[in-house]
Write a protein that holds these residues in place. Sequence first.
Motif, PDB file in Angstrom:
ATOM      1  N   LYS A   1     104.482  41.867   7.146  1.00 19.10           N
ATOM      2  CA  LYS A   1     105.336  40.870   7.791  1.00 19.10           C
ATOM      3  C   LYS A   1     106.701  41.441   8.171  1.00 19.10           C
ATOM      4  O   LYS A   1     107.234  41.150   9.252  1.00 19.10           O
ATOM      5  CB  LYS A   1     105.520  39.675   6.854  1.00 19.10           C
ATOM      6  N   HIS A   2     107.282  42.288   7.282  1.00 15.84           N
ATOM      7  CA  HIS A   2     108.645  42.776   7.499  1.00 15.84           C
ATOM      8  C   HIS A   2     108.685  44.259   7.867  1.00 15.84           C
ATOM      9  O   HIS A   2     109.767  44.851   7.912  1.00 15.84           O
ATOM     10  CB  HIS A   2     109.499  42.503   6.258  1.00 15.84           C
ATOM     11  N   ASN A   3     107.502  44.845   8.075  1.00 17.07           N
ATOM     12  CA  ASN A   3     107.392  46.199   8.643  1.00 17.07           C
ATOM     13  C   ASN A   3     108.098  47.261   7.793  1.00 17.07           C
ATOM     14  O   ASN A   3     108.925  48.018   8.283  1.00 17.07           O
ATOM     15  CB  ASN A   3     107.953  46.216  10.076  1.00 17.07           C
ATOM     16  N   PHE A   4     107.760  47.299   6.474  1.00 23.11           N
ATOM     17  CA  PHE A   4     108.284  48.398   5.659  1.00 23.11           C
ATOM     18  C   PHE A   4     107.124  49.193   5.074  1.00 23.11           C
ATOM     19  O   PHE A   4     105.973  48.733   5.050  1.00 23.11           O
ATOM     20  CB  PHE A   4     109.257  47.915   4.566  1.00 23.11           C
ATOM     21  N   CYS A   5     107.407  50.401   4.620  1.00 18.46           N
ATOM     22  CA  CYS A   5     106.372  51.359   4.198  1.00 18.46           C
ATOM     23  C   CYS A   5     106.138  51.269   2.697  1.00 18.46           C
ATOM     24  O   CYS A   5     107.100  51.253   1.909  1.00 18.46           O
ATOM     25  CB  CYS A   5     106.801  52.772   4.587  1.00 18.46           C
ATOM     26  N   ILE A   6     104.883  51.266   2.298  1.00 18.64           N
ATOM     27  CA  ILE A   6     104.534  51.251   0.867  1.00 18.64           C
ATOM     28  C   ILE A   6     103.482  52.322   0.568  1.00 18.64           C
ATOM     29  O   ILE A   6     102.693  52.190  -0.367  1.00 18.64           O
ATOM     30  CB  ILE A   6     104.031  49.857   0.413  1.00 18.64           C
ATOM     31  N   ASP A   7     103.471  53.405   1.359  1.00 20.35           N
ATOM     32  CA  ASP A   7     102.465  54.467   1.186  1.00 20.35           C
ATOM     33  C   ASP A   7     102.456  55.014  -0.242  1.00 20.35           C
ATOM     34  O   ASP A   7     101.393  55.184  -0.846  1.00 20.35           O
ATOM     35  CB  ASP A   7     102.728  55.607   2.168  1.00 20.35           C
ATOM     36  N   GLU A   8     103.650  55.309  -0.782  1.00 22.23           N
ATOM     37  CA  GLU A   8     103.729  55.900  -2.111  1.00 22.23           C
ATOM     38  C   GLU A   8     103.163  54.939  -3.150  1.00 22.23           C
ATOM     39  O   GLU A   8     102.445  55.337  -4.070  1.00 22.23           O
ATOM     40  CB  GLU A   8     105.190  56.233  -2.430  1.00 22.23           C
ATOM     41  N   LEU A   9     103.432  53.659  -2.987  1.00 23.84           N
ATOM     42  CA  LEU A   9     102.955  52.634  -3.922  1.00 23.84           C
ATOM     43  C   LEU A   9     101.433  52.496  -3.846  1.00 23.84           C
ATOM     44  O   LEU A   9     100.756  52.379  -4.873  1.00 23.84           O
ATOM     45  CB  LEU A   9     103.634  51.306  -3.591  1.00 23.84           C
ATOM     46  N   LEU A  10     100.876  52.513  -2.661  1.00 26.63           N
ATOM     47  CA  LEU A  10      99.426  52.433  -2.488  1.00 26.63           C
ATOM     48  C   LEU A  10      98.740  53.644  -3.116  1.00 26.63           C
ATOM     49  O   LEU A  10      97.677  53.524  -3.731  1.00 26.63           O
ATOM     50  CB  LEU A  10      99.076  52.337  -0.995  1.00 26.63           C
ATOM     51  N   HIS A  11      99.356  54.814  -2.960  1.00 22.16           N
ATOM     52  CA  HIS A  11      98.794  56.028  -3.563  1.00 22.16           C
ATOM     53  C   HIS A  11      98.841  55.938  -5.087  1.00 22.16           C
ATOM     54  O   HIS A  11      97.878  56.287  -5.777  1.00 22.16           O
ATOM     55  CB  HIS A  11      99.566  57.256  -3.077  1.00 22.16           C
ATOM     56  N   ARG A  12      99.962  55.425  -5.613  1.00 24.76           N
ATOM     57  CA  ARG A  12     100.142  55.345  -7.064  1.00 24.76           C
ATOM     58  C   ARG A  12      99.087  54.437  -7.695  1.00 24.76           C
ATOM     59  O   ARG A  12      98.579  54.718  -8.779  1.00 24.76           O
ATOM     60  CB  ARG A  12     101.534  54.806  -7.394  1.00 24.76           C
ATOM     61  N   TYR A  13      98.737  53.349  -7.013  1.00 24.81           N
ATOM     62  CA  TYR A  13      97.810  52.372  -7.588  1.00 24.81           C
ATOM     63  C   TYR A  13      96.406  52.446  -6.983  1.00 24.81           C
ATOM     64  O   TYR A  13      95.617  51.516  -7.127  1.00 24.81           O
ATOM     65  CB  TYR A  13      98.369  50.953  -7.414  1.00 24.81           C
ATOM     66  N   SER A  14      96.103  53.561  -6.322  1.00 23.32           N
ATOM     67  CA  SER A  14      94.792  53.663  -5.651  1.00 23.32           C
ATOM     68  C   SER A  14      93.629  53.498  -6.626  1.00 23.32           C
ATOM     69  O   SER A  14      92.638  52.815  -6.338  1.00 23.32           O
ATOM     70  CB  SER A  14      94.675  55.001  -4.918  1.00 23.32           C
ATOM     71  N   ALA A  15      93.748  54.108  -7.823  1.00 25.54           N
ATOM     72  CA  ALA A  15      92.665  53.997  -8.815  1.00 25.54           C
ATOM     73  C   ALA A  15      92.535  52.556  -9.290  1.00 25.54           C
ATOM     74  O   ALA A  15      91.415  52.035  -9.435  1.00 25.54           O
ATOM     75  CB  ALA A  15      92.937  54.925  -9.991  1.00 25.54           C
ATOM     76  N   ASN A  16      93.672  51.888  -9.542  1.00 25.73           N
ATOM     77  CA  ASN A  16      93.635  50.485  -9.980  1.00 25.73           C
ATOM     78  C   ASN A  16      93.005  49.603  -8.917  1.00 25.73           C
ATOM     79  O   ASN A  16      92.172  48.725  -9.212  1.00 25.73           O
ATOM     80  CB  ASN A  16      95.049  49.983 -10.253  1.00 25.73           C
ATOM     81  N   LEU A  17      93.376  49.828  -7.668  1.00 26.39           N
ATOM     82  CA  LEU A  17      92.887  48.981  -6.576  1.00 26.39           C
ATOM     83  C   LEU A  17      91.385  49.159  -6.376  1.00 26.39           C
ATOM     84  O   LEU A  17      90.675  48.197  -6.099  1.00 26.39           O
ATOM     85  CB  LEU A  17      93.645  49.304  -5.287  1.00 26.39           C
ATOM     86  N   SER A  18      90.891  50.392  -6.544  1.00 25.57           N
ATOM     87  CA  SER A  18      89.454  50.624  -6.398  1.00 25.57           C
ATOM     88  C   SER A  18      88.662  49.906  -7.482  1.00 25.57           C
ATOM     89  O   SER A  18      87.542  49.436  -7.252  1.00 25.57           O
ATOM     90  CB  SER A  18      89.153  52.130  -6.452  1.00 25.57           C
TER      91      SER A  18
END
Length: 453
Positions: free
Chosen positions: A352-369
Amino acid sequence: METRKTTQKSIRSEIDRNIKENGYTLSKLSELSGVNPGHLSEILNSNPPRAITIGQLDTLAKVFKKAPGWLYELYPEECIAEEKISRPRLIPYLVRCAEIGRQDCIDVVVSRLLENPKNVSILFTVAEQLFQTGGKAMSVPFYQLVIETEKDSHSDHFLISQYRLFRALQGTSPEDNWKAVTRFEPYRNRLSEHHQLGALLHLANACYMLQKWKDVEKYADELRTLAIAVYQDQLSKKESGKMDEMLHTERHLVVYYGQSSLLKGVALTMQEQYEEAEKHVIEYTDLTWFELLDEIGHKEVKKFNIWGRANLYGLNLKKGNVSILSEYVAFLKEHPNEILPGMLTIIEAANKHNFCIDELLHRYSANLSSFHDHQNPINLSQNFHFWDQKTEYEFRKGNTSQAIDQLLMCLDLSDKMTYHQGFKRCVTKFWKHLPHATNEQKDRYEAILEGRV
């Protein structure tokens, strides 16, 4: 009377025959089965014979290595004789018939029972036993029979059957869930207070799953009004020493009050009414003022505090206050159970506000899977919406191939959930980006549509 004797002789002659074929004495059979030897003798030799329970018949079937349901077609005569019905034998028999799928036996007994409509109470008791012991699907036909037979639509049996039927049908397809809601809704206010609290909470949760936010608001408001009235009544009874009249509910009373605010807050948030939603979130974040709290109640209050803090962070993010992101992430690290709903909130705000969360997605990739392993309806819904938002995020970042892979995962998930609205949205997105799809992605798309995955 003659028919009863013949049938009893048949059920007992089968037991006698198996005793002889196996070379057992009554003493040996008692040892193998655990059935009292005196009872065995009375069942087989007394005149009139002692009635055999369905549990004893099942035990003998195991001893004789017979399939479950052995001699069940002969058992009704142990329970029904002329005008007399033995509820202590008939109810466990019908429960067991449902558990092992002996619909033929159920049909015979039901036909005889409903010759007198008063016997509908037996079918209601069977349904309740099945429902309470985890056999919700098996309870459905019995509740339906009660509803069809009971003439008084204000009777407890009729109303509780409507409620249980609504509960039993939850977790199927969204269309079936909505049918269950609309079928039950007219009866919700006729229930007694302790059932009505649960009914309103389940109605609100069902509408949450269906994303019908106005309906969530409506049931949350009704739940709040009722919870406050019940709370005040319980306080009054406590103060006057009438503890024996205290209401016993499925969940602690604080849960119904807290959930009314939580669900209202969620519904307003989803309609982007953030300021109004925040008032409700603040309300359930601190419920320590709530009296009548026992150990369970205090634990529930702590849960609401965690959810409230998480949702306040989420509201700030959705309003564009990106500065609190690091504080929110620290909170999620402290409360890992909140990672999935938290990451869903974060990625919605990022889109919605067009900011980057790449590092956060990488950090929690195992949890999200790992969230694919969560199978309850709310987690499945959150899982779908997270990956749907993740697809949007990757498209926005220009990672088209990765976005299409995740889009296909969403398509497959919506198909398995029978979430038709989500399925249509995924199909529309795929066709929009079709020129960028690889042949492998196109093949997977077709396989999902054809049910080959």
